[in-house]
Design a protein around this motif. Structure first.
Motif, PDB file in Angstrom:
ATOM      1  N   SER A   1      -0.906   4.114 -18.005  1.00  0.00           N
ATOM      2  CA  SER A   1      -1.043   3.199 -17.213  1.00  0.00           C
ATOM      3  C   SER A   1      -1.921   2.238 -17.092  1.00  0.00           C
ATOM      4  N   GLN A   2      -1.830   1.042 -16.639  1.00  0.00           N
ATOM      5  CA  GLN A   2      -2.676  -0.230 -16.596  1.00  0.00           C
ATOM      6  C   GLN A   2      -4.013   0.383 -16.174  1.00  0.00           C
ATOM      7  N   GLN A   3      -3.906   1.279 -15.163  1.00  0.00           N
ATOM      8  CA  GLN A   3      -5.360   1.830 -14.264  1.00  0.00           C
ATOM      9  C   GLN A   3      -5.803   2.518 -15.365  1.00  0.00           C
TER      10      GLN A   3
ATOM     11  N   CYS B   1      -7.654   0.691 -17.732  1.00  0.00           N
ATOM     12  CA  CYS B   1      -8.930  -0.187 -16.952  1.00  0.00           C
ATOM     13  C   CYS B   1     -10.282   0.855 -17.329  1.00  0.00           C
TER      14      CYS B   1
ATOM     15  N   ASP C   1     -11.866  -4.984 -16.380  1.00  0.00           N
ATOM     16  CA  ASP C   1     -11.061  -5.155 -15.041  1.00  0.00           C
ATOM     17  C   ASP C   1      -9.786  -5.194 -15.238  1.00  0.00           C
ATOM     18  N   LYS C   2      -9.171  -5.215 -13.899  1.00  0.00           N
ATOM     19  CA  LYS C   2      -7.559  -5.093 -13.851  1.00  0.00           C
ATOM     20  C   LYS C   2      -7.038  -6.364 -14.295  1.00  0.00           C
TER      21      LYS C   2
ATOM     22  N   SER D   1      -4.376  -6.598 -17.480  1.00  0.00           N
ATOM     23  CA  SER D   1      -3.168  -7.072 -17.195  1.00  0.00           C
ATOM     24  C   SER D   1      -2.776  -8.327 -18.116  1.00  0.00           C
TER      25      SER D   1
ATOM     26  N   SER E   1       3.571   2.270 -10.734  1.00  0.00           N
ATOM     27  CA  SER E   1       3.007   1.844 -11.986  1.00  0.00           C
ATOM     28  C   SER E   1       3.735   1.871 -13.140  1.00  0.00           C
TER      29      SER E   1
END
Length: 151
Positions: free
Chosen positions: A54-56, A59, A65-66, A70, A93
């Motif tokens: 996931s993008q989280q 990170c 940072d998000k 992104s 997500s």
């Protein structure tokens, strides 16, 4: 008597300057050779090593940072290097994975990255490179302890 801050002797500043110099040299090579910005390359490398994320999670793994993650993810999806799929573990997500083209790019970029590292650290002995790696790990842990309010 109060201490006087001298930037050229302040190790966090020197570390930042050295990191930026190395990053700039690497960024120029990646942009020229592969049309990749550093955040995009980091995502490609992390996805190549770790699989779908996931993008989280990206990170956390990249310490970016998000917004940076992104933007890099969007650019990679637009280029067909990364695919997005629903995350079965979290419907809010998506999971990002390297496409076949992304894997091929990684296979082409990774040897160049290793060569750049070799050239940057050519003046260092194997023992010095190991010691630097160990010191960086300790620095990262000390910084994490400060973030966590432990130190």
């Amino acid at each position: 008597m109060p201490s006087v801050l001298k930037l050229d002797e302040f190790l966090p500043y020197r570390l930042s300057i050295a990191s930026n110099a190395v990053s700039d040299a690497v960024a120029t090579a990646y942009r020229t050779l592969f049309g990749l910005r550093i955040p995009e390359w980091r995502l490609v490398a992390v996805l190549a090593e770790g699989g779908a994320m996931s993008q989280q999670a990206l990170c956390g793994r990249t310490r970016m940072d998000k917004v940076t993650v992104s933007r890099a993810a969007i650019a990679l999806v637009d280029r067909g290097l990364v695919g997005r799929a629903a995350n079965p573990g979290d419907q809010r997500s998506h999971l990002l994975t390297l496409s076949g083209e992304g894997k091929a790019l990684y296979a082409e970029v990774a040897p160049k990255a290793i060569e750049l590292e070799r050239r940057i650290f050519a003046a260092f002995s194997d023992a010095e490179r190991r010691q630097l790696g160990e010191m960086l790990a300790r620095l990262e842990q000390a910084a994490k302890s400060l973030e966590d309010g432990v130190a």
